[in-house]
Scaffold this motif. Structure first.
Motif, PDB file in Angstrom:
ATOM      1  N   UNK A 285       0.817  -1.224   0.000  1.00 32.51           N
ATOM      2  CA  UNK A 285       0.000   0.000   0.000  1.00 32.51           C
ATOM      3  C   UNK A 285       0.854   1.278   0.000  1.00 32.51           C
ATOM      4  N   UNK A 286       2.001   1.231   0.681  1.00 33.94           N
ATOM      5  CA  UNK A 286       2.919   2.384   0.703  1.00 33.94           C
ATOM      6  C   UNK A 286       3.443   2.677  -0.705  1.00 33.94           C
ATOM      7  N   UNK A 287       3.866   1.633  -1.416  1.00 36.79           N
ATOM      8  CA  UNK A 287       4.406   1.800  -2.770  1.00 36.79           C
ATOM      9  C   UNK A 287       3.318   2.229  -3.755  1.00 36.79           C
TER      10      UNK A 287
ATOM     11  N   UNK B 224       3.441   3.769 -10.361  1.00 33.57           N
ATOM     12  CA  UNK B 224       2.793   3.199 -11.548  1.00 33.57           C
ATOM     13  C   UNK B 224       3.071   1.701 -11.658  1.00 33.57           C
ATOM     14  N   UNK B 225       4.279   1.281 -11.273  1.00 32.02           N
ATOM     15  CA  UNK B 225       4.624  -0.141 -11.322  1.00 32.02           C
ATOM     16  C   UNK B 225       3.776  -0.938 -10.337  1.00 32.02           C
ATOM     17  N   UNK B 226       3.626  -0.405  -9.131  1.00 33.46           N
ATOM     18  CA  UNK B 226       2.953  -1.178  -8.078  1.00 33.46           C
ATOM     19  C   UNK B 226       1.449  -0.918  -7.998  1.00 33.46           C
ATOM     20  N   UNK B 227       0.953   0.047  -8.794  1.00 32.35           N
ATOM     21  CA  UNK B 227      -0.469   0.389  -8.727  1.00 32.35           C
ATOM     22  C   UNK B 227      -1.375  -0.819  -8.958  1.00 32.35           C
ATOM     23  N   UNK B 228      -1.040  -1.618  -9.962  1.00 37.53           N
ATOM     24  CA  UNK B 228      -1.885  -2.779 -10.285  1.00 37.53           C
ATOM     25  C   UNK B 228      -1.166  -4.096 -10.020  1.00 37.53           C
TER      26      UNK B 228
END
Length: 500
Positions: A102-104, A123-127
């Motif tokens: 959630x932090x990333x 953007x990498x960790x959003x999905x």
């Protein structure tokens, strides 16, 4: 087997045993996010050291308690893993899933600059989610990845080659994962043909695993070219050369990781659907001097998306082609892989786009790729379309790539199959400038635009001999009888069904 290869093989073996992982797509995705965080840690440590030498303070992207050496691999005073502080099992899973991810994911929402590293991390960790089910599995993997040195150029190079193999394996798995991988031999030939140079901007609107951008980077920074680059040239290559978009979260993660491992530290690649942009809004300042891409084909887009294009169509290949035409700078050059159907189809949308292409651009080269290039995940026959924005088309030079064997999953296309094309592309005088059969075997020919009918651009090799299997009269008669008997059987079945 090298030590780095051995480590990656151990990681994939460990992941295959985890309940949350299913197939090459999953384990490549999961290796990617962990590798990315280790790379980010090494990158930040290196930048911090440089700042100290310059008498400056470095502002870390990741906060202190969430950095790699705090959770993934805390060390004791002897430099060994501190077992008291190293999370594992349920504790590790709760930390990763509830605190760290959630932090990333929040980075993107808290950052306004799309070019910043924080935005790209978000953007990498959003999905992206952690699919590893066992905290003990994750602990094993973290311990192995911690031994990789991203500051070692030789180890980074080796890791990039191994990662490329993982991506290829993911493509060979078939299914949707195949859309992310284009054979390196084809990419290399396309990049060598468009010849990107320092000062060019290289664009791919369907990035996938970033094979085109990576190959362009390696072409521009080959050993003989790298030694001639100035510091400003290198800075320009790193920050102002590579651009693109990728629609899927998995493709975006793979692409970013692939670029980073190959040495592109700050690519201008963003997650999003390229086709949602209204191409009427694209201006010269938004355009690029080199475009290389293998956009997805065979897909269908909604009416809302189609309205972003002058020629509306639900075929993604036609929409992408219009996008790339609009994104090409004056005097720019493009190489795009398209399904063969685009060349010969004559419905209104296809015909109009091809008319605009021939009249507004110089379609100077079309390469006919053999069947099987994209096996096992697609059997569609494809072509490479080369065009530039230097005027209208007067004639098209064709090249028919003809390997000495039928391409299969285990016998893929090789660069050697495309080498003659690259040589002829660079040596115009050696090409066949006629569209007629020659006594010697040739794989190239040239067609004046005046000879094209109904905007049919399909490659019809005048030199190719179509082999006909001539049956003897007895065998031919026997085959006719067999066919007639089969027809009689089918007619009888149909009559029985009608009378029931």
């Amino acid at each position: 087997m090298s030590e780095v290869q051995n480590k990656i093989d151990r990681i994939t073996d460990i992941l295959r045993r985890d309940d949350g992982i299913s197939g090459a797509m999953h384990y490549t995705e999961q290796i990617s996010w962990i590798l990315f965080l280790k790379f980010l840690n090494d990158y930040e440590e290196n930048r911090a050291d440089e700042a100290i030498l310059e008498g400056k303070d470095y502002e870390y992207v990741i906060r202190r308690d969430l950095r790699w050496d705090s959770w993934a691999s805390p060390k004791d005073k002897n430099g060994r893993l501190d077992l008291k502080r190293a999370l594992t099992g349920k504790d590790l899973m709760e930390f990763v899933n509830i605190t760290f991810f959630p932090y990333l994911k929040g980075f993107k929402a808290n950052t306004n600059d799309p070019k910043s590293i924080k935005y790209k991390i978000g953007a990498i960790f959003e999905y992206l989610d952690n699919r590893i089910a066992s905290g003990h599995t994750l602990r094993e993997i973290l311990d192995i990845i911690d031994t990789l040195d991203f500051q070692s150029s030789s180890e980074l190079f080796e890791l990039s080659q191994i990662y490329e193999t993982l991506l290829k394996g993911m493509g060979s798995d078939g299914g949707n994962s195949g859309e992310f991988y284009t054979p390196r031999a084809v990419i290399r030939a396309m990049v060598e043909a468009v010849d990107p140079k320092v000062g060019d901007t290289v664009y791919d609107g369907a990035v996938g695993s970033a094979g085109f951008l990576v190959e362009a980077f390696e072409y521009m920074t080959s050993p003989e070219k790298k030694e001639k680059l100035s510091a400003s040239d290198w800075e320009k290559i790193q920050t102002e050369t590579f651009y693109g978009q990728e629609k899927t979260s998995l493709g975006y993660v793979m692409g970013m990781m692939n670029m980073i491992l190959h040495g592109i530290e700050s690519p201008n690649v963003y997650k999003g659907n390229t086709l949602t942009q209204n191409i009427r809004d694209i201006q010269e300042k938004d355009r690029h001097s080199v475009i290389v891409a293998n956009p997805p084909f065979g897909g269908k887009e909604k009416k809302q998306i189609q309205q972003n294009f002058p020629v509306e169509s639900n075929a993604t290949e036609i929409l992408f082609l219009q996008h790339f035409m609009k994104m090409l700078k004056l005097e720019g050059r493009a190489a795009i892989i398209i399904p063969e159907g685009v060349l010969f189809q004559t419905n209104a949308a296809f015909t109009k786009v091809k008319q605009d292409l021939l009249e507004g651009f110089n379609v100077h080269t079309i390469v006919s790729l053999p069947s099987g290039v994209f096996l096992p995940y697609s059997g569609v026959k494809t072509n490479i379309l080369f065009f530039d924005r230097s005027g209208s088309t007067s004639s098209i030079w064709y090249y028919d790539v003809t390997p000495p064997y039928k391409l299969t999953k285990n016998k893929p296309i090789e660069y050697g199959h495309l080498q003659e094309f690259v040589e002829l592309y660079r040596n115009v005088k050696k090409r066949n400038h006629r569209n007629a059969k020659t006594e010697e075997e040739r794989f190239d020919w040239t067609v004046p635009v005046s000879e094209l009918k109904d905007y049919d651009l399909s490659a019809k090799n005048p030199h190719k001999v179509v082999e006909v299997d001539h049956l003897s009269p007895d065998k031919l008669l026997s085959k006719i009888k067999q066919n007639n008997n089969r027809i009689s059987e089918l007619m009888e079945k149909i009559e029985n069904l009608i009378n029931e």
